[in-house]
Design an enzyme around this catalytic site. Structure first.
Site, PDB file in Angstrom:
ATOM      1  N   CYS A 718       0.900  -1.167   0.000  1.00  0.00           N
ATOM      2  CA  CYS A 718       0.000   0.000   0.000  1.00  0.00           C
ATOM      3  C   CYS A 718       0.929   1.205   0.000  1.00  0.00           C
ATOM      4  CB  CYS A 718      -0.957  -0.025   1.174  1.00  0.00           C
ATOM      5  SG  CYS A 718      -0.136  -0.089   2.775  1.00  0.00           S
TER       6      CYS A 718
HETATM    7  O1  LIG Z   1       0.180   1.716   5.417  1.00  0.00           O
HETATM    8  P1  LIG Z   1      -0.865   2.604   4.799  1.00  0.00           P
HETATM    9  O2  LIG Z   1      -2.190   1.957   4.750  1.00  0.00           O
HETATM   10  O3  LIG Z   1      -0.437   3.178   3.490  1.00  0.00           O
HETATM   11  O4  LIG Z   1      -0.966   3.810   5.821  1.00  0.00           O
HETATM   12  C1  LIG Z   1      -1.891   4.893   5.713  1.00  0.00           C
HETATM   13  C2  LIG Z   1      -3.189   4.596   6.448  1.00  0.00           C
HETATM   14  O5  LIG Z   1      -3.904   3.619   5.743  1.00  0.00           O
HETATM   15  C3  LIG Z   1      -4.061   5.816   6.524  1.00  0.00           C
HETATM   16  O6  LIG Z   1      -5.213   5.508   7.270  1.00  0.00           O
HETATM   17  C4  LIG Z   1      -3.365   6.942   7.193  1.00  0.00           C
HETATM   18  O7  LIG Z   1      -4.219   8.072   7.203  1.00  0.00           O
HETATM   19  C5  LIG Z   1      -2.051   7.254   6.537  1.00  0.00           C
HETATM   20  O8  LIG Z   1      -2.243   7.928   5.353  1.00  0.00           O
HETATM   21  C6  LIG Z   1      -1.175   6.038   6.301  1.00  0.00           C
HETATM   22  O9  LIG Z   1      -0.155   6.313   5.362  1.00  0.00           O
HETATM   23  P2  LIG Z   1       1.271   6.809   5.801  1.00  0.00           P
HETATM   24  O10 LIG Z   1       2.105   6.666   4.587  1.00  0.00           O
HETATM   25  O11 LIG Z   1       1.094   8.197   6.247  1.00  0.00           O
HETATM   26  O12 LIG Z   1       1.726   5.883   6.897  1.00  0.00           O
END
Ligand SMILES: O=P(O)(O)O[C@H]1[C@H](O)[C@@H](O)[C@H](O)[C@H](O)[C@@H]1OP(=O)(O)O
Length: 800
Positions: A718
């Site tokens: 992701c």
């Molecule tokens: O591991 P991810 O799912 O890409 O992490 C997201 C998370 O799903 C989301 O809910 C949160 O708001 C953040 O955007 C997370 O992405 P980061 O790259 O900021 O860890």
């Protein structure tokens, strides 16, 4: 009957590998460090797997929520050391704990060591400190467990005064293989909290934020390994590489990602006057080879020609013969070096491409038919008035190159003929003179020495001139070939090329890890090794990105990066030293990764692989957005990007399957039924992709299952590979346990929650954000498909 399944999830990260990969895009040949711990040996672990029965609650009708605390009493000491605890199992008097307790090899545990198990009932776990009450405890000696029949003990749990029985507890000992003497294992258990979730210590993510200097490095790259150990069945390993989407995060996604940017660039280029000519990787490699031959042979020929003249001035027949021999050999090599059609066709293309050329279309490398050539020629008879100094296409005489090239050979022949003549004459006159007056020979040296030199000199100069003429033309044409690729690096697309390199570099790092892990786990599987060299390796990526806003751009980058992995081939070589670093050679269109194996392992490979056969990769990507952003894309945005990617990659997957069935013997799959299963699964996947159902996570399950059945390497991605990825890999693990290892459906959700709460994914989150919370809130989770929601208490606000 309960089936005990012991699961070890292992994670590992190779930071060194990634650091060095950053170098690789600016060098044509490089190596990167790969921690030797990539070979995940099965550990010797002393694992306790506990379960309780008939627990009695302090107050009637109360549903028990229990966990076990494990303490150790070392033989020489009389103090209990708190060691670890299990997860909380809710609402049952017969809890089966999925979190085992491990004692790593270096832990001082002896037969006389005593282990105390205390069962607590949790009253309220909503606050940070869990409110609990003591239920019962029991103690046993390690020797009793180790020496027991079937390595299992059933113990009675007593209240603290030892009077009342409050249930029983069953303890199983699980040995997870052994290390050889003296080996220390690179994978350690969590030092503070000795649980089955084994986490390799990592400093890589320390201080990383999506930064420019790190843009070639993949995000949060890990191996997620599930080792299923079951007394009734064979042990199994399930590997998934988890990694953040390969994308140019630093450049951002304001203008979209690579898919859109590349097609926009292509469209613009089509409309501009000059288009690059496509030369295949073989042709660009040939051009380099020709240039290097020129650089090597031209000075050699010059010096042999000078030696020839020197021998002539010395009037030394032997030396003259030797110099001529050397000169002839090198000149022949030189002439052969230009035999290639490429030089001819590139010369024509170069003339055609010059400003003012009649031809608007790019010149096609030589394989254009004569008729086509004529048509191009006739297409625009008097379009542009050209400068006189630039040859008109029609003025360009293709035969000219042949003449120039042949002149080298001809002038060499003249030199040879002259030397023959001189030597012959010399022979005749010396015989005559020798017959009459031997002393006259000395005078001849002085007298005819000048003749030899003078007669050879103009011929040698002609040879050098002809050679110079060939060199000039060949250099120009070969540089032209190489410049075609560089033309894509013109300012307007420099950023695009850089973007593609960044994304590719991230994707490649993951692929190299995945390949090496797969190779090591498959070394004893002859079917897999045969598949590897006859068909190639399937590499399946599961994307969880949404097709809304920035993540749509990310997905576009990822799709191109993964598709570019088709240009990568692997070769396995025997390591000649203790240094097992993979070696990368090649350039953008064609890379070869040499993977080194120690002699003993190399021996296990089929002959074809040992002989250096190049191993092909078949990367495929299936994406299903699952979060709240995807809901927005479905309602107000556009999901065609995802649909197109899935459709295109389904075709690639089908192609791989076709190749597989054509090239592999029909009985190669583990079960007879599998071929039919695969067909069915592919059809099912096809229908699901066509159905255009919202958040259709069935696509991911089907693609992953097909990949596993086809011995492929699995990736789950992701944005940051910590939250959504964790939900997906844990779901995949539990589904495998259910489908392949008889995990009872009643335990499915519990196992899932337990993995998410206690397993190594939460450790991954901790490493990334220094907090054991998945970065989701309630509202976001409402948009998630049901089985992608983590358990209460494991998610919330975290600074990501
Ligand atoms: O591991 P991810 O799912 O890409 O992490 C997201 C998370 O799903 C989301 O809910 C949160 O708001 C953040 O955007 C997370 O992405 P980061 O790259 O900021 O860890």
């Amino acid at each position: 009957m309960r089936t005990h399944i012991h699961i070890l999830e292992l994670m590992s990260l190779w930071h060194g590998a990634l650091q060095k990969l950053q170098v690789f895009l600016v060098e044509t040949k490089s190596q990167f460090t790969f921690s030797q711990s990539f070979l995940l040996r099965i550990l010797f672990l002393f694992v306790l797997s506990p379960a309780c029965k008939d627990l009695v609650a302090a107050t009637r009708d109360r549903k028990l929520n229990t966990f076990i605390q494990v303490s150790v009493l070392h033989p020489a000491e009389h103090i209990l050391t708190r060691y670890s605890s299990t997860e909380i199992v809710e609402g049952t008097k017969d809890p089966l704990f999925l979190t085992g307790v491990t004692f790593p090899p270096e832990y001082p545990i002896y037969e006389e060591t005593k282990i105390k198990l205390t069962v607590y009932d949790v009253k309220d776990k909503s606050q940070d400190t869990v409110s609990r009450s003591f239920l019962g405890c029991t103690t046993f000696r390690v020797a009793d467990l180790v020496k027991s029949k079937e390595q299992q003990l059933t113990l009675t749990l007593k209240t603290s005064d030892g009077g009342k029985t409050v249930g029983t507890i069953e303890v199983n000992l699980v040995k997870m293989g052994e290390l050889e003497d003296g080996e220390t294992d690179p994978i350690t258990t969590d030092a503070q909290d000795q649980k089955c979730a084994l986490v390799r210590e990592c400093t890589a993510t320390e201080g990383i934020s999506g930064e420019k200097t790190l843009e070639f490095i993949p995000i949060n790259l890990h191996l997620q390994r599930m080792h299923v150990h079951s007394p009734q069945l064979k042990d199994s390993l399930y590997d998934v590489i988890t990694v953040g989407a390969p994308a140019a995060h630093f450049q951002g996604f304001k203008n979209g990602g690579l898919r859109k940017l590349l097609s926009k660039f292509e469209a613009e280029r089509r409309n501009t006057g000059y288009q690059c000519i496509y030369y295949s990787p073989e042709n660009t490699a040939k051009a380099k080879e020709v240039l290097s031959n020129i650089n090597h042979l031209q000075p050699l020929i010059s010096s042999h020609a000078d030696l020839l003249l020197n021998s002539a001035s010395q009037h030394s027949p032997d030396s003259l013969k030797n110099s001529l021999k050397m000169l002839s050999e090198k000149t022949e090599l030189f002439v052969h070096a230009f035999k290639d059609q490429l030089v001819r066709s590139a010369l024509l293309a170069l003339y055609t491409a010059r400003p003012g050329s009649v031809l608007k279309k790019p010149a096609v490398p030589r394989n254009t038919t004569e008729e086509e050539g004529d048509l191009q020629h006739q297409g625009h008879p008097s379009q542009i008035k050209r400068q006189d100094s630039i040859p008109h296409h029609s003025e360009y005489d293709e035969e000219e190159w042949d003449r120039v090239w042949a002149n080298v050979g001809k002038s060499l022949n003249c030199v040879i003929a002259m030397v023959d003549r001189l030597l012959e004459k010399d022979n005749v006159s010396s015989t005559k003179e020798g017959e009459n007056d031997p002393s006259a020979a000395d005078c001849k040296v002085f007298h005819t020495g000048g003749d030899w030199y003078e007669q050879l000199y103009p011929l040698v100069i002609t040879l050098k001139d002809c050679m110079g003429e060939v060199v000039t033309r060949a250099k120009q044409s070969m540089a032209f070939v190489l410049l075609q690729e560089l033309a894509c690096g013109l300012p307007q697309c420099l950023m695009l090329t850089l973007r593609r390199d960044i994304v590719f570099s991230q994707a490649l790092a993951g692929l190299v890890c995945g390949f090496i892990i797969k190779l090591h786990t498959g070394l004893h599987d002859q079917g897999f090794l045969q598949q590897l060299h006859t068909v190639g390796l399937l590499v399946q990526y599961e994307g969880l990105l949404s097709t809304y806003s920035e993540e749509a751009g990310m997905l576009e980058d990822m799709a191109v990066g993964i598709s570019d992995l088709q240009k990568v081939m692997f070769k396995i070589i025997e390591a000649k030293s203790e240094d097992f670093l993979p070696i990368i050679t090649g350039r953008r269109e064609h890379y070869v990764i040499e993977v080194q194996l120690p002699a003993k392992m190399f021996e296990l490979l089929p002959q074809e692989i040992k002989e250096g056969k190049l191993l092909r990769m078949y990367p495929v990507l299936f994406n299903v957005g699952i979060n709240e952003q995807q809901t927005l894309a479905e309602r107000f945005g556009d999901t065609t990007l995802q649909e197109n990617i899935n459709q295109e990659n389904l075709e690639l997957l089908k192609e791989y399957y076709k190749l597989f069935t054509e090239k592999m013997p029909p009985d190669c799959l583990p079960h007879f039924q599998e071929q039919n299963d695969l067909k069915g699964l592919l059809e099912n996947l096809h229908q699901n992709i066509q159905a255009k159902k919202r958040k259709n996570v069935e696509i991911m399950w089907l693609a992953a299952t097909i990949c596993r059945k086809l011995n492929g390497v699995r990736f789950t991605c992701c944005k940051s590979a910590k939250d959504r990825t964790s939900m997906s890999v844990t779901l995949e693990q539990c589904s495998i346990l259910r489908d392949e290892h008889q995990l009872h459906k009643d335990f499915f959700i519990r196992a899932l929650d337990c993995m998410r709460r206690e397993g190594c994914r939460i450790e991954n989150v901790l490493k990334n954000v220094k907090c054991r919370k998945y970065a989701f809130n309630m509202i976001q989770l409402m948009a998630f498909p049901k089985y992608y929601r983590p358990p209460e208490g494991t998610y919330g606000k975290a600074d990501t």
